[in-house]
Design an enzyme around this catalytic site. Sequence first.
Site, PDB file in Angstrom:
ATOM      1  N   CYS A 162       0.812  -1.226   0.000  1.00 53.21           N
ATOM      2  CA  CYS A 162       0.000   0.000   0.000  1.00 53.21           C
ATOM      3  C   CYS A 162       0.843   1.273   0.000  1.00 53.21           C
ATOM      4  CB  CYS A 162      -0.942   0.000   1.187  1.00 53.21           C
ATOM      5  SG  CYS A 162      -1.870  -1.521   1.334  1.00 53.21           S
ATOM      6  N   CYS A 221     -13.683   0.568   7.172  1.00 52.87           N
ATOM      7  CA  CYS A 221     -12.647   0.012   6.290  1.00 52.87           C
ATOM      8  C   CYS A 221     -12.625   0.756   4.968  1.00 52.87           C
ATOM      9  CB  CYS A 221     -12.924  -1.459   6.005  1.00 52.87           C
ATOM     10  SG  CYS A 221     -13.226  -2.427   7.496  1.00 52.87           S
ATOM     11  N   SER A 222     -11.428   0.896   4.400  1.00 54.66           N
ATOM     12  CA  SER A 222     -11.325   1.544   3.088  1.00 54.66           C
ATOM     13  C   SER A 222     -11.799   0.582   2.010  1.00 54.66           C
ATOM     14  CB  SER A 222      -9.892   1.986   2.821  1.00 54.66           C
ATOM     15  OG  SER A 222      -9.035   0.866   2.807  1.00 54.66           O
ATOM     16  N   LYS A 264     -10.743   5.704   2.003  1.00 48.15           N
ATOM     17  CA  LYS A 264     -12.056   5.281   2.471  1.00 48.15           C
ATOM     18  C   LYS A 264     -13.104   5.373   1.366  1.00 48.15           C
ATOM     19  CE  LYS A 264     -15.365   4.170   5.101  1.00 48.15           C
ATOM     20  NZ  LYS A 264     -15.910   3.509   3.923  1.00 48.15           N
ATOM     21  N   HIS A 309      -8.921   2.532  -2.764  1.00 44.01           N
ATOM     22  CA  HIS A 309      -7.531   2.218  -2.419  1.00 44.01           C
ATOM     23  C   HIS A 309      -6.985   1.130  -3.359  1.00 44.01           C
ATOM     24  CE1 HIS A 309      -3.922   1.385  -0.326  1.00 44.01           C
ATOM     25  NE2 HIS A 309      -4.372   0.521   0.556  1.00 44.01           N
TER      26      HIS A 309
END
Lengths: 352, 375
Positions: free
Chosen positions: B81, B201-202, B316, B320
Amino acid sequence: MFYQCPKCKKIWQYSIKNCPDCFLELKRINTQKAKVIGVSKVNIPSFLHPKVPYFTLVLEDEKGNKWVQKSSKEYKIGDVVEYESSQDKNTVAIWRIKYDILEGIERVIELLGGLKIEPETKILILPALTFSKHPYFAENTTPQFLENLIRYLLQSGGKTENVKVAGQSFDEIPIEAIAQKSQLLRVCQNFKILPLDLAKSNFVKKSINNFNFEVSEELFNSDLIINLPILKMGKEEASENILKVLKKENYLGLKYLFSKEEIKENLNKVLRSNLNTLSNYLTIADAEVVQKPDKFTTFLGLILASFNSFNLDRVFAEISMIKDLPECLKNVKIKDIPIAGRQIEEVQLTFY
Amino acid sequence: MFIKGVGMTKFDYSQKPWWQFAFEAAMEALKDADMKISEIEAIVFSGVSSAAGGEHQTHKVSLLSDLFKTNIPIIETPSVCSGGGVATWTANRLGFKNILVIGADKLVDNRSEITTDWIMSAAERIIEQTEGMLFPVQNALVWQQYMEKYEANMDDLALIAFKNHQNAVLNPKAYYYQRPVSLEDIKKSPIVCSPFRLMDCSLSVNGGAAAILSKEKTDIEIIGSSLNTDYLLTFGREIITHFKATRLAAEAAFKEAKIKPKDIDIAEVHDAFTSVELFSYEDLGFAPIGKGAELIRQGKVNLDGELPINPSGGLKAKGHPISATGLAQIYEVVNQMRGKCEERQVKPLPQIGLCHNIGGVGGSVTVHILRKIKN
């Protein structure tokens, strides 16, 4: 299990040997009791954890070391987690191997009440020596599993001169070829232990019901027999591996008359009635990387042990979530098997 | 180094191959910089694609050479990430005159168990994942430790999710563009792993982003650039309520930039989980330790607040796409400083912006500080 540098006191959970700063050998720190400092109830299924809900705990020992652990039982912050050992000889001990096989062996033996090993204790180890294959095929007991068992026996007081590693080939492949390619021969050589071909041992006749067995005398000359199979999904390797103590011709002859399951059941009865005590015959099973029914291998990261090999096979079948149980395990009721250590639900997998 | 151009694809569930996301983002960056690929001296790429779609190319530099018909040096800096941030950090140090930085991933291309399993390859498998530690679980447990120690609650996280969703509604490249989500919906979303709800959670999506770094002076200068790491085993760390790597990276970037956190006008903060955004306010120096919740409660980090955080919608609600995220943050901050963000434009025009990109659960962190150069 933690590993600490004796000088700088840094702590690792990875089983490295030396501190990269001080170059000193790390000390192993075993933790028996821990306090719950965090809990999450998990409702999302994943490949590794298909059954939900489950709980992931953050644990802390008295020295402040922290780690995580899955639980099928709900805990609250402040609760204490510790594992009790069982004296019941039908118990199956389950533990997770996290790179450190020695720790796994120590834990499962402890969970079964421990082993009394004296320098003069004669120990016979029976690893799975079945195919002439490299270790990554997971056909035979892995060299690191055998190596760590021997390390355990020596650190517990055993002497190499009283340890024998034995096997027998039931087909045309010479046992020497299997021992060499599986790298188990190298382990024996490193410890200066003479590997033993059971085919060359004396066999004694033992009968039960209509079964006339010819069993290697080595079993009855040993104070402790350690059956050391590698488990395979859909199979009953723990009880299968012990067949290798029979004289090859005797086994092949029995196969014409009886099913393999009947032979195993009756051999088990013979061993149980002829060995001094049940504590003399222990199965410690390698389930770190195992074969699936299609022969591809998968990581399970487990070690199982029991004085009852059928119970061990049955528990492993439950962990593997195999739908069609092998014939000889169909009468072994999972609910009747006492479990020590990690619970079946915590280590069960459906996806590989 | 200066930033000459930026580009970004729409973040969504498009099933294009990863290289198309990379190519589209790079082409937009080239156009933005008014440059041709032949003017680029090197490329730094970050990507981990893909999941089960059968395109797990491990020699991406050669594929990129083919796409751009170039023989220049191309290197890969995958760091899950934080890949976009690490690629930028690397490019900033390589010494080329003009360097193209790309992050692209197509990781969502199968059932969520498959995608999750791939994403989880960025976490510890033998010691932690076997014990039920998925990324949401790890972050939930860190947040639980935070809540045990400091004064904050789940309503604070709901406010962060709501803020980021409101911002994403205004961002045409965000997944949640023109798709409003109410605070009530957020608070009622199912609990995935206590205490986290789904809306903490994203959103894993596919996409690409790119930037061109140059030694030639442009309107945007990189004045701070840092990278720090921390242990993979979450609870074997010195600090278990925050991310130490963020603190170290922030300290280093601010020192290099010779500014203080109070000088930041706008920030893109790595909100993989709402809790991470909250305690990152503290790790980045925007709030004292344990006081991050006050920023969201008082609206200070809203689009019209004194320090707008995640005007893009963040991970979010913008989405992502793993390695693209760090460069998408740079894309947002550059466009905000250039006054090109239309409905979600922060006013007055921000002059100094910060991009905070995390890999794993705080295992690798980059902080980049950008400054608008006055003509």
